[in-house]
Design an enzyme around this catalytic site. Structure first.
Site, PDB file in Angstrom:
ATOM      1  N   ASN A   9      25.823  -5.889  -4.021  1.00  0.00           N
ATOM      2  CA  ASN A   9      25.286  -6.271  -5.335  1.00  0.00           C
ATOM      3  C   ASN A   9      25.566  -7.819  -5.487  1.00  0.00           C
ATOM      4  OD1 ASN A   9      24.893  -7.119  -8.043  1.00  0.00           O
ATOM      5  ND2 ASN A   9      24.873  -4.867  -8.435  1.00  0.00           N
ATOM      6  N   HIS A  12      25.038 -11.573  -9.275  1.00  0.00           N
ATOM      7  CA  HIS A  12      25.868 -12.582 -10.005  1.00  0.00           C
ATOM      8  C   HIS A  12      25.399 -14.025  -9.109  1.00  0.00           C
ATOM      9  CE1 HIS A  12      27.265 -10.428 -13.043  1.00  0.00           C
ATOM     10  NE2 HIS A  12      27.794  -9.498 -12.066  1.00  0.00           N
ATOM     11  N   HIS A  45      20.168  -5.397  -9.992  1.00  0.00           N
ATOM     12  CA  HIS A  45      19.917  -4.719 -11.266  1.00  0.00           C
ATOM     13  C   HIS A  45      18.992  -5.583 -12.007  1.00  0.00           C
ATOM     14  CE1 HIS A  45      21.886  -2.894 -15.306  1.00  0.00           C
ATOM     15  NE2 HIS A  45      20.694  -2.612 -15.109  1.00  0.00           N
ATOM     16  N   ARG A  47      17.828  -6.147 -14.905  1.00  0.00           N
ATOM     17  CA  ARG A  47      17.994  -5.730 -16.487  1.00  0.00           C
ATOM     18  C   ARG A  47      16.871  -5.798 -17.382  1.00  0.00           C
ATOM     19  NH1 ARG A  47      23.870  -5.084 -17.302  1.00  0.00           N
ATOM     20  NH2 ARG A  47      23.276  -4.735 -19.672  1.00  0.00           N
ATOM     21  N   ARG A  51      18.663 -10.910 -17.606  1.00  0.00           N
ATOM     22  CA  ARG A  51      19.445 -12.324 -17.444  1.00  0.00           C
ATOM     23  C   ARG A  51      19.993 -12.673 -16.001  1.00  0.00           C
ATOM     24  NH1 ARG A  51      24.690  -8.418 -19.385  1.00  0.00           N
ATOM     25  NH2 ARG A  51      23.394  -8.055 -21.132  1.00  0.00           N
ATOM     26  N   GLU A  72      18.755  -1.029  -9.185  1.00  0.00           N
ATOM     27  CA  GLU A  72      19.525  -0.341 -10.259  1.00  0.00           C
ATOM     28  C   GLU A  72      18.556  -0.656 -11.642  1.00  0.00           C
ATOM     29  OE1 GLU A  72      23.489  -1.974 -10.850  1.00  0.00           O
ATOM     30  OE2 GLU A  72      23.918  -1.334  -9.197  1.00  0.00           O
ATOM     31  N   THR A 103      27.373  -2.909 -17.080  1.00  0.00           N
ATOM     32  CA  THR A 103      27.076  -1.482 -17.180  1.00  0.00           C
ATOM     33  C   THR A 103      28.627  -0.952 -17.673  1.00  0.00           C
ATOM     34  OG1 THR A 103      25.591  -1.681 -15.452  1.00  0.00           O
ATOM     35  CG2 THR A 103      26.126   0.491 -16.469  1.00  0.00           C
ATOM     36  N   GLU A 153      25.951   8.404  -8.195  1.00  0.00           N
ATOM     37  CA  GLU A 153      27.049   7.122  -7.878  1.00  0.00           C
ATOM     38  C   GLU A 153      27.902   7.343  -9.157  1.00  0.00           C
ATOM     39  OE1 GLU A 153      25.543   3.178  -7.056  1.00  0.00           O
ATOM     40  OE2 GLU A 153      27.347   2.412  -7.821  1.00  0.00           O
ATOM     41  N   HIS A 193      31.798  -0.011  -8.988  1.00  0.00           N
ATOM     42  CA  HIS A 193      32.049  -0.823 -10.212  1.00  0.00           C
ATOM     43  C   HIS A 193      33.421  -1.158 -10.245  1.00  0.00           C
ATOM     44  CE1 HIS A 193      31.656  -2.358 -14.260  1.00  0.00           C
ATOM     45  NE2 HIS A 193      30.326  -2.587 -14.134  1.00  0.00           N
TER      46      HIS A 193
HETATM   47  N1  PXP Z   1      27.218   0.333  -9.266  1.00  0.00           N
HETATM   48  C1  PXP Z   1      26.398   0.216 -10.415  1.00  0.00           C
HETATM   49  C2  PXP Z   1      25.571   1.133 -10.751  1.00  0.00           C
HETATM   50  C3  PXP Z   1      26.678  -1.075 -11.214  1.00  0.00           C
HETATM   51  O1  PXP Z   1      25.727  -1.009 -12.338  1.00  0.00           O
HETATM   52  C4  PXP Z   1      27.303  -2.182 -10.680  1.00  0.00           C
HETATM   53  C5  PXP Z   1      27.199  -3.205 -11.704  1.00  0.00           C
HETATM   54  O2  PXP Z   1      26.192  -4.122 -11.663  1.00  0.00           O
HETATM   55  C6  PXP Z   1      27.998  -1.860  -9.577  1.00  0.00           C
HETATM   56  C7  PXP Z   1      28.129  -0.809  -8.935  1.00  0.00           C
HETATM   57  C8  PXP Z   1      28.771  -3.203  -9.004  1.00  0.00           C
HETATM   58  O3  PXP Z   1      29.902  -3.107  -9.933  1.00  0.00           O
HETATM   59  P1  PXP Z   1      30.800  -4.526  -9.620  1.00  0.00           P
HETATM   60  O4  PXP Z   1      29.905  -5.676  -9.585  1.00  0.00           O
HETATM   61  O5  PXP Z   1      31.895  -4.541 -10.413  1.00  0.00           O
HETATM   62  O6  PXP Z   1      31.188  -4.639  -8.220  1.00  0.00           O
END
Ligand code: PXP
Length: 243
Positions: A9, A12, A45, A47, A51, A72, A103, A153, A193
């Site tokens: 992901n 960031h 994601h 959003r 953001r 996402e 999330t 998930e 997550h």
């Molecule tokens: N899976 C989902 C559905 C999420 O919303 C997120 C956060 O955007 C992640 C995985 C990844 O989480 P993290 O950034 O804490 O690794």
């Protein structure tokens, strides 16, 4: 059997770009480095408040990358329209609150079966792998099965944030039970997550889990090691947990 998969992901990376409204750091370059390090798919994601990830990002990534894009999104009409137009390989439906930092918990599938089934049906009819982000709770897995979705998930946030060994064990056991239940319904089981190099092995060792989605810890570690090495190191831990 396919080795456990890693979706990286890169939200960031966009957070840093949006902090100054610059055109750098490049999401495409970040995604390419993640893929060189062993990412099997790239997750973003989009959003509602935009953001970090912007609309143009998802189209650029979809057009340029040769690995699956996992979008996402909240299950709003706007997001469903974007997903159907973009046609990513995967879509993961998440709950979304504007004021949250990230999330915070899984979807209440059990309380929204009709709406969730409608959104998933539309995605799946377009050939998109739809997945539901759910807490590791039996009633949510049963509800996901009722929605006839092919993938879930499991939210690993409570496990990742457990403050002592006892609660960590309880959360891990809930994730294991949920993975087993979902697999018994032939659903693909993903998880994610809050995962990082310190806590990923116990999750990656759960045999029913097909894919992990990891973002924040990889982008954080990449400040010191770069994205490619951060992905290489995490993926090595995931793969060794399966041996
Ligand atoms: N899976 C989902 C559905 C999420 O919303 C997120 C956060 O955007 C992640 C995985 C990844 O989480 P993290 O950034 O804490 O690794």
């Amino acid at each position: 059997m396919k080795p456990i998969q890693l979706g990286v992901n890169i939200d960031h990376v966009a957070t840093i770009r949006q902090a100054r409204g610059t055109s750098y750091p490049s999401l495409i370059a970040a995604a390419r480095q993640a893929i060189e390090g062993g990412a099997d798919s790239i997750t973003v994601h989009l959003r509602e408040d935009r953001r970090h990830i912007q609309d143009r990002d998802v189209y650029e990534l979809k057009n340029i990358l040769d690995v699956p894009l996992n979008l996402e999104m909240a299950m709003t009409d706007e997001m469903l329209g974007i997903a159907l137009d973009l046609n990513p390989a995967y879509c993961c439906i998440v709950p979304e609150k504007r004021e949250e930092l990230t999330t915070e918990g899984g979807l209440d599938v059990a309380g929204n079966i009709d709406r969730i089934k409608l959104v998933c049906d539309k995605l799946q009819q377009s050939g998109i792998r739809a997945s539901l982000f759910v807490d590791p709770e039996q009633n949510q897995i049963e509800a996901a099965h009722q929605c006839e979705v092919s993938c879930i998930e499991i939210h690993t946030g409570r496990y990742a944030e457990a403050v002592d060994e006892g609660s960590e064990k309880l959360e891990l056991s809930a994730i294991r039970d949920s993975a087993r239940l979902a697999a018994s319904y032939d659903m693909q089981v993903n998880a994610g997550h809050g995962l990082n190099c310190q806590n990923v092995e116990a999750i990656a060792g759960i045999p029913q889990i097909f894919e992990l989605n990891i973002g924040h810890s990889i982008v954080s570690q990449s400040i010191f090691d770069g994205i490619k090495k951060s992905v290489v190191d995490l993926k090595a831990l995931m793969l060794s947990a399966r041996k």
